[in-house]
Write a protein that holds these residues in place. Structure first.
Motif, short mmCIF file in Angstrom:
data_model
loop_
_atom_site.label_atom_id
_atom_site.label_comp_id
_atom_site.label_asym_id
_atom_site.label_seq_id
_atom_site.Cartn_x
_atom_site.Cartn_y
_atom_site.Cartn_z
N LEU A 11 0.81 -1.38 -0.01
CA LEU A 11 0.03 0.06 -0.02
C LEU A 11 0.91 1.24 0.14
O LEU A 11 0.34 2.45 -0.42
N GLY A 12 1.99 1.09 0.46
CA GLY A 12 2.79 2.36 0.35
C GLY A 12 3.43 2.90 -0.92
O GLY A 12 3.48 4.11 -1.19
N GLU A 13 2.93 2.16 -1.99
CA GLU A 13 2.89 2.71 -3.20
C GLU A 13 1.75 3.79 -3.73
O GLU A 13 1.83 4.77 -4.74
N LEU A 14 0.75 3.89 -3.05
CA LEU A 14 -0.42 4.53 -3.34
C LEU A 14 0.02 6.22 -3.10
O LEU A 14 -0.06 6.92 -3.96
N PRO A 15 0.42 6.46 -1.71
CA PRO A 15 0.76 7.61 -1.49
C PRO A 15 1.81 8.30 -2.53
O PRO A 15 1.84 9.31 -2.92
#
Length: 371
Positions: free
Chosen positions: A231-235
């Motif tokens: 999920l760190g890819e989203l920001p």
């Protein structure tokens, strides 16, 4: 840094990055700062060394766990509804070009000591042991009503005003059993407690519709999708969008302090002796701790495993919902598992999370059912 900006954003969590992306696209001059040296704030994904450093001090992880850089462990694990608002935002802003998603293999629900797959197709629904034959007929009638419901078409309302009728009343109209209500409310509508039963039914019905639409979207075994590399890819993807439209990024900025004028209006941010002026400040709660009120806590466990979760058909990615009634709790517990198939761990490794709203001061004991 001594310049004037339209907006200064503090923290690079998902919400902050979406906002800075959209504001930059709108033509505003945006400065985005974070006290950490990585993107993502609270919703980042950490490699193994960062994970150990955060939770074990300066400890170095065991070597048998594999290479640190092959791990992307989410700090706030979530799957994404395939037809939800976030996906619509990603498509609308064209941020999808920075990301790759994969469907999640399955969604399961815990009932009387066993876990069952939440049916994803008609065939699965017919075979599912979650309901008896007659109950399936009653549930089918309810699902057809939900599927045909259209807010703009009064004919589809069957004489019910869902902004006034409660979820409990609409369910009782179809004569569904308690176990079925538990299943629909928690595994499909994804409510995490039973408060929804006495609230207007419109939200309940919309949530089930969203579940069905998301399930149909990718024809997978669940309604969820999840980005490769965590999920760190989203920001980061939204941060790229902001940068393309002229947003300025500064990481590793110590002690970002919001400055106020005499009337209490935010006018700038000071860090390391320099002040940047602005018309508005957007920040995550940790940057203004004296202006926020704590209303609850979440307890989480991170498990690194060399096998999939048992009884899930060897699924590489899966969500298991443990409804509150099954555990004698006030709210649900969630199990979330992903693996090397999503590039969040080395080959052969699985990462599982157990999450629940904290109801006691003993997290180890509280999370036991999930672990």
């Amino acid at each position: 840094m001594d310049e004037e900006y339209d907006v200064i954003v503090l923290g690079t969590g998902l919400k902050e990055c979406i906002l800075s992306g959209l504001l930059s696209v709108d033509g505003l001059k945006v400065l985005h700062m974070d006290r950490n040296d990585y993107y993502g704030g609270e919703s980042t994904s950490l490699n193994l060394t960062q994970l150990w450093k955060r939770f074990r001090g300066s400890d170095t992880p065991q070597e048998n766990l594999g290479a640190s850089r092959e791990y992307n462990v989410d700090m706030i694990p979530k799957f994404i509804m395939a037809n939800g608002l976030l996906v619509q935002t990603l498509i609308h802003t064209d941020v999808t070009k920075y990301l790759n998603f994969k469907a999640v293999d399955g969604s399961f629900v815990y009932k009387k000591g066993k876990i069952y797959k939440v049916p994803a197709t008609d065939v699965e629904a017919l075979k599912s042991p979650l309901m008896g034959l007659f109950e399936k007929r009653r549930a089918r009638k309810f699902f057809i009503y939900v599927q045909d419901y259209d807010e703009k078409d009064p004919k589809s309302h069957e004489g019910l005003d869902l902004s006034k009728v409660t979820a409990r009343e609409i369910i009782s109209k179809y004569g569904l059993e308690d176990d079925t209500i538990d299943f629909i409310g928690h595994a499909l509508a994804l409510h995490n407690d039973d408060d929804y039963l006495d609230q207007p039914a419109i939200d309940f019905v919309k949530r089930i519709k969203l579940y069905a639409e998301s399930l149909a979207r990718f024809q997978g075994g669940s309604p969820y999708i999840y980005p490769l590399y965590g999920l760190g890819e989203l920001p980061q993807a939204f941060a790229r969008l902001s940068a393309v439209y002229g947003g300025t990024y500064m990481l590793n900025k110590p002690e970002c302090k919001v400055e106020f004028d005499d009337s209490g209006k935010a006018i700038g941010v000071t860090s390391a002796g320099e002040t940047a002026k602005c018309k508005k400040v957007v920040c995550d709660p940790s940057y203004l701790s004296d202006k926020v009120k704590k209303v609850g806590k979440v307890t989480r466990a991170v498990c690194i495993m060399s096998h999939p979760i048992p009884d899930t058909n060897d699924a590489h990615s899966v969500q298991i919902i443990l409804p509150q009634k099954q555990l004698g709790r006030k709210s649900d517990m969630y199990l979330f598992c992903c693996s090397y198939a999503h590039n969040v761990a080395p080959k052969g490794k699985y990462i599982a999370f157990v999450s629940a709203a904290a109801e006691t001061d003993n997290p180890e004991e509280e999370l036991k059912p999930g672990i």
